[in-house]
Structure formats: structure tokens, C-alpha cells
Design a protein around this motif. Structure first.
Motif, PDB file in Angstrom:
ATOM      1  N   ARG A 190      14.967  -7.498  -3.131  1.00  0.00           N
ATOM      2  CA  ARG A 190      14.178  -7.669  -4.338  1.00  0.00           C
ATOM      3  C   ARG A 190      12.811  -7.009  -4.182  1.00  0.00           C
ATOM      4  NH1 ARG A 190      14.064 -13.833  -6.022  1.00  0.00           N
ATOM      5  NH2 ARG A 190      12.903 -12.864  -7.738  1.00  0.00           N
ATOM      6  N   PRO A 191      12.385  -6.222  -5.151  1.00  0.00           N
ATOM      7  CA  PRO A 191      11.066  -5.596  -5.073  1.00  0.00           C
ATOM      8  C   PRO A 191       9.953  -6.619  -5.247  1.00  0.00           C
ATOM      9  CG  PRO A 191      12.045  -5.164  -7.209  1.00  0.00           C
ATOM     10  CD  PRO A 191      13.101  -5.867  -6.393  1.00  0.00           C
ATOM     11  N   GLY A 192       8.796  -6.313  -4.700  1.00  0.00           N
ATOM     12  CA  GLY A 192       7.636  -7.179  -4.858  1.00  0.00           C
ATOM     13  C   GLY A 192       6.687  -6.603  -5.887  1.00  0.00           C
ATOM     14  N   PRO A 193       5.486  -7.169  -5.993  1.00  0.00           N
ATOM     15  CA  PRO A 193       4.490  -6.627  -6.914  1.00  0.00           C
ATOM     16  C   PRO A 193       4.257  -5.143  -6.619  1.00  0.00           C
ATOM     17  CG  PRO A 193       3.777  -8.740  -6.045  1.00  0.00           C
ATOM     18  CD  PRO A 193       4.998  -8.370  -5.290  1.00  0.00           C
ATOM     19  N   PRO A 194       4.234  -4.295  -7.642  1.00  0.00           N
ATOM     20  CA  PRO A 194       4.171  -2.847  -7.405  1.00  0.00           C
ATOM     21  C   PRO A 194       2.851  -2.421  -6.776  1.00  0.00           C
ATOM     22  CG  PRO A 194       3.872  -3.340  -9.725  1.00  0.00           C
ATOM     23  CD  PRO A 194       4.275  -4.624  -9.078  1.00  0.00           C
ATOM     24  N   ALA A 195       2.968  -1.590  -5.767  1.00  0.00           N
ATOM     25  CA  ALA A 195       1.784  -1.073  -5.077  1.00  0.00           C
ATOM     26  C   ALA A 195       2.152   0.196  -4.338  1.00  0.00           C
ATOM     27  CB  ALA A 195       1.226  -2.115  -4.103  1.00  0.00           C
ATOM     28  N   LEU A 196       1.147   1.018  -4.086  1.00  0.00           N
ATOM     29  CA  LEU A 196       1.298   2.234  -3.298  1.00  0.00           C
ATOM     30  C   LEU A 196       0.552   2.076  -1.987  1.00  0.00           C
ATOM     31  CD1 LEU A 196       0.591   4.922  -6.056  1.00  0.00           C
ATOM     32  CD2 LEU A 196       2.839   4.176  -5.226  1.00  0.00           C
ATOM     33  N   VAL A 197       1.134   2.603  -0.911  1.00  0.00           N
ATOM     34  CA  VAL A 197       0.461   2.638   0.390  1.00  0.00           C
ATOM     35  C   VAL A 197      -0.146   4.027   0.538  1.00  0.00           C
ATOM     36  CG1 VAL A 197       0.694   2.235   2.864  1.00  0.00           C
ATOM     37  CG2 VAL A 197       2.249   1.086   1.259  1.00  0.00           C
ATOM     38  N   LEU A 198      -1.464   4.106   0.458  1.00  0.00           N
ATOM     39  CA  LEU A 198      -2.153   5.396   0.473  1.00  0.00           C
ATOM     40  C   LEU A 198      -2.755   5.659   1.854  1.00  0.00           C
ATOM     41  CD1 LEU A 198      -4.070   5.292  -2.952  1.00  0.00           C
ATOM     42  CD2 LEU A 198      -1.753   6.123  -2.464  1.00  0.00           C
ATOM     43  N   GLY A 199      -2.194   6.621   2.559  1.00  0.00           N
ATOM     44  CA  GLY A 199      -2.759   7.020   3.841  1.00  0.00           C
ATOM     45  C   GLY A 199      -3.763   8.142   3.660  1.00  0.00           C
ATOM     46  N   TYR A 200      -4.870   8.055   4.395  1.00  0.00           N
ATOM     47  CA  TYR A 200      -5.896   9.097   4.283  1.00  0.00           C
ATOM     48  C   TYR A 200      -6.327   9.631   5.645  1.00  0.00           C
ATOM     49  CZ  TYR A 200      -8.890   4.978   5.169  1.00  0.00           C
ATOM     50  OH  TYR A 200      -9.450   3.842   5.691  1.00  0.00           O
ATOM     51  N   GLY A 201      -5.626   9.243   6.705  1.00  0.00           N
ATOM     52  CA  GLY A 201      -6.020   9.676   8.037  1.00  0.00           C
ATOM     53  C   GLY A 201      -5.955  11.177   8.211  1.00  0.00           C
TER      54      GLY A 201
END
Length: 474
Positions: free
Chosen positions: A435-446
Motif C-alpha cells: 500500500r502506498p503512503g502519503p505522496p512524497a519525493l526523496v530529493l538528493g542533492y549531494g
């Protein structure tokens, strides 16, 4: 001759049976033809001079020239004056279906995937100096088969650094050098299984390869939810067959939460109650921006916590150097299990020891911390301008953060961003449940340059807008 040898086919295996029917030049001709048609000799490859191939096959040059001549006549080879005999570029027709259209992927201009450090900032000169110094001074005995536990010099230097820099309780006798954090988890899981453990808890959401590694060893991964204070210890207690857990207290991946002091105490209480073991993943713990880096849980109870770390987030994942500091109760079993493994290359181990001795590692961490903090601040400012109202979390440490999206559609944003040359990842990719959770993006900036941040955020904003997600919270 140098030009002719740029793409040679000199080492191609030619299947010549010693007792087939037919003369040798015909058998050689057939073997070469099969190698060309089968793709083992690529178009444009240079074939050996006749005298060289004759010497290799133990036959006369006439056999070779006859075979070459026949294949030239058939159109498989071509001969030019002053150059080698080569496979004709059009010798093998395109075997693809005539109506098949090649897939054309959109070029990736900006990558915001998490977990990758700034590879441009790798200290090339100092690392090369360390390797050069070690290579010149290394003892002959160190060039033999390596110590499976890791070179003693690195184990001593690394243990001293972990005590000084991470607040750990460590000695060279308890430390094992391995090929990264995942390798350390696998080794510890094998020891746990030998001791009768059947289940290992992992954070959910979390690093997907971690649960796969636990399963590969023969243990059952048990997903345990993470909230704003870190791992849910109440959920951990709800799994009575679980007596081991892998956790990243200093900076959880991918949510970016830091295990609260109360949860740290709860976690250690649980480990004592069930006679269990905590496998602490010290994931990018050196990079904290709102205060000093958080010390290890292992330093609070070294009898119940195994500390794991690596250079993949501080220097480069290509170095493949990691470590495990096992509790004394488990150290002997870890040493016995290390007999069948291969440690990182000795020269690289000694180069890192020299890196530590010279103070270069500490200096690199200080510079990286400043660089990531500046880039994080720039990213936060651009996000606030381009996507006002969207919640951001997990930005206090490391080099990734979460961008929470109002409504459903994180997968759509990832898809639309890819069409604009921006590579992103959906938080649901790291969830163990279906089941999906609350929508979010994982933004990497390294590994995203400072100059690229505004344009990358601009394309992200376009992807969010076209995905039909509101920019303002209700």
C-alpha cells in the motif's frame, strides 16, 4: 601496426577440432566465418597477420592465407594495402526485426537521486598521494594474501577515529574491515542465523537492498514503521520472534529523521529485555547542520549494539571500504565467519589509514559539511520560491530531503520530470508494504552542482504543475 591493433581479434577462440574431416584451411575458414557471424569478432576488428596466426596454430602460412582469401571473396573480410585484414563492417546484416523501432530514452541532465555524495569533490590528489606513498613503502609481506579481518594498521586507526569522532566504544580487536555497509549487514546476519535468530527488523520505509540482503541470508525481514521520532519501538515489541534490528539512528534513510533521545533509550531497553542485538547503520552521520553530529547508540551500550559504517557517503562508494564493530559477545563469531570472505584491497586499506593519520579525512569531512549545508540552503530557497506551501522534512542532516506532495501523484511527478531530463525517486519505492503512503519525493542533492540547483528545481516545478498537484496546502 599500432593503428591495426586498436580493435584486434587476436585472442578470439577458434574452435578447431584436431580430428574433423576436411583440410585445415577449410576448417579454419569455417571457424572464422562462425566467429564473425556469431558476433565473437566484431565488424572492423583486425585479424592477426598470417605468420602470427600460423605460429599460434602450428601450421603453414599458406593455410592462413587460403582461409583469409576465401573469406575476402565471400565478403566477410577486407584487405587493404599497408593495413591488416579486417572484418568488413557490413559482414553481418542487422538481425533486428525490420519494423522494430529503437527505444529512445530522454537524456538525463539532472539527477536528484539520494545516497550519492559529491563525486566532483573527491580528493583525488591527496588520495593519489596516499596510494603512492603506501605503494612505495609497503612491506613485502603485505603484498601477500590479506588479513581477512582487515589490515591491522587500518583497524587501529579506524577504531581511534570512531572513538574520537563518533563517540563509539571501539578497539582494533573488535573491528572488522569489510566491503561496505551491506557486506557488514550480511556478515552479521549470518552470525545471527548461526546463533538461532530467525527474524531481523528493518525500518519501513527503508533501504530496499537491506531487506533483500536479510532475506538472502535466510532470515525473515520484519518491517517496522518510522515516524517523526524515528523507529517505532512499540511496533518492534509487537514482533515477539524478532530479537535483532537494523536501524540508522543518526539519519534515517529515506525519511531523514533522527532517532529521538527517548527512542534511543527505549531501543536499548528492548535489546536488553529480549537479549537482542541492534545493528546500527551510521549512515552519513557526519553531516548534521543544525547542531553537532549525533553520537552513536553503540557508545551508549557497546554490549548490545554492533556499529556499521563505510566510506560510500563520505568519500566514494567506489572505494568499497566499510567496517563493523561487533560487541565482544559476537566478535569471535564474526572473526570466524570472516575466513570465507575477501576484504578490500590492502593498498586501499593502507591508503585510508594514511589518510586518517594525515588528518585529511577530518579536513575532507569539514569541507563537505560546509558544501552540503550551503547547497541544502540554496535548494530550500529555490523550493520555497518555486513550490510555496509544500512541506519539506528531513533536511537537518545528510544530503537528501523529503518533499511532501498534496494529494496523490508522486509517481506522475517522477514520470513527467523524467521527460524533462530530471531523474527523481518516489518515496513509495522504499516502502516494504504494497500500500502506498502519503505522496512524497526523496530529493538528493549531494551530487548536484550548486549551479544546477535552480534549473533542476524549475523542471521539478513544471513536473508538479503538469501532474495536477496543487502548489498550496488546503
Amino acid at each position: 601496426m599500432r593503428q591495426d591493433r586498436e580493435s584486434p581479434a587476436w585472442s578470439t577462440l577458434l574452435e578447431l577440432d584436431d580430428r574433423p574431416e576436411g583440410p585445415l584451411h577449410r576448417r579454419l575458414c569455417g571457424a572464422l566465418r562462425s566467429a564473425v557471424v556469431g558476433g565473437r569478432i566484431a565488424p572492423g576488428s583486425a585479424l592477426p597477420p598470417s605468420r602470427v596466426l600460423a605460429a599460434d596454430l602450428g601450421c603453414s602460412r599458406w593455410v592462413i592465407t587460403e582461409a583469409y582469401t576465401q573469406l575476402i571473396a565471400e565478403g566477410y573480410l577486407e584487405a587493404r594495402s599497408g593495413s591488416a585484414t579486417r572484418v568488413r563492417a557490413t559482414a553481418v546484416p542487422d538481425q533486428r526485426r525490420p519494423h522494430a523501432k529503437p527505444r529512445v530514452a530522454a537524456p538525463v541532465e539532472f539527477e536528484m537521486l539520494p545516497g550519492m555524495p559529491d563525486l566532483r569533490a573527491f580528493p583525488r590528489k591527496r588520495w593519489a598521494d596516499a596510494v603512492r606513498e603506501v605503494t612505495a613503502s609497503i612491506a613485502s609481506s603485505d603484498l601477500g594474501y590479506p588479513d581477512v579481518l582487515g589490515h591491522p594498521r587500518l583497524r587501529e586507526r579506524l577504531a581511534a577515529y570512531l572513538v574520537r569522532g563518533r563517540g563509539a566504544v571501539a578497539s582494533a580487536d573488535d573491528l572488522v574491515v569489510c566491503n561496505g555497509t551491506l557486506d557488514g549487514v550480511v556478515r552479521m546476519c549470518r552470525v545471527l542465523r548461526s546463533a538461532g535468530h530467525t527474524h531481523v527488523a528493518v525500518e519501513d520505509p527503508g533501504w530496499s537492498r537491506l531487506s533483500s540482503a536479510v532475506s538472502a541470508v535466510g532470515l525473515t525481514p520484519v518491517p517496522v514503521a518510522v515516524d517523526r521520532d524515528g523507529l517505532r519501538i512499540d511496533r518492534l515489541r509487537a514482533s515477539p520472534r524478532t530479537r535483532a534490528v537494523v536501524v540508522a539512528p543518526a539519519h534515517q534513510f529515506p525519511t531523514g529523521t533522527v532517532l529521538s533521545p527517548a527512542r534511543r533509550a527505549e531501543l536499548l531497553d528492548w535489546a536488553r529485555e529480549v537479549d537482542g542485538l541492534v545493528l546500527e547503520d551510521d549512515y552519513d552521520a557526519e553531516f548534521r547542520y543544525d547542531r553537532r553530529p549525533v553520537g552513536t547508540v553503540q557508545g551508549m551500550d557497546s554490549a548490545r549494539v554492533a556499529l556499521m559504517g563505510s566510506l560510500s557517503k563520505t568519500l566514494s562508494p567506489a572505494l568499497r571500504i566499510g567496517w563493523v564493530v561487533a560487541p565482544p559477545r559476537w566478535a569471535e563469531a564474526m572473526h570466524e565467519a570472516a575466513v570465507a570472505v575477501t576484504p578490500p584491497p590492502v593498498i586501499d586499506q593502507l591508503a585510508f589509514a594514511a589518510f586518517l593519520d594525515a588528518g585529511w579525512y577530518d579536513g575532507h569531512l569539514r569541507a563537505s559539511r560546509l558544501r552540503y549545508r550551503s547547497r541544502r540552503d540554496l535548494l530550500l530557497a529555490e523550493l520555497a520560491s518555486a513550490l510555496p506551501g509544500l512541506e519539506i522534512s528531513g533536511a537537518a542532516a545528510g544530503f537528501h530531503l523529503l518533499l511532501h506532495l498534496d494529494g496523490r501523484g508522486a509517481a506522475r511527478v517522477v514520470h513527467r520530470a523524467a521527460r524533462r531530463g530530471l531523474r527523481l525517486v518516489d518515496l513509495d519505492e522504499y516502502r516494504m508494504g504494497a500500500r502506498p503512503g502519503p505522496p512524497a519525493l526523496v530529493l538528493g542533492y549531494g551530487n548536484l552542482s550548486d549551479a544546477a540547483v535552480p534549473e533542476a528545481v524549475g523542471r521539478l516545478s513544471e513536473a508538479v504543475r503538469t501532474a495536477g498537484i496543487s502548489r498550496t496546502r488546503e
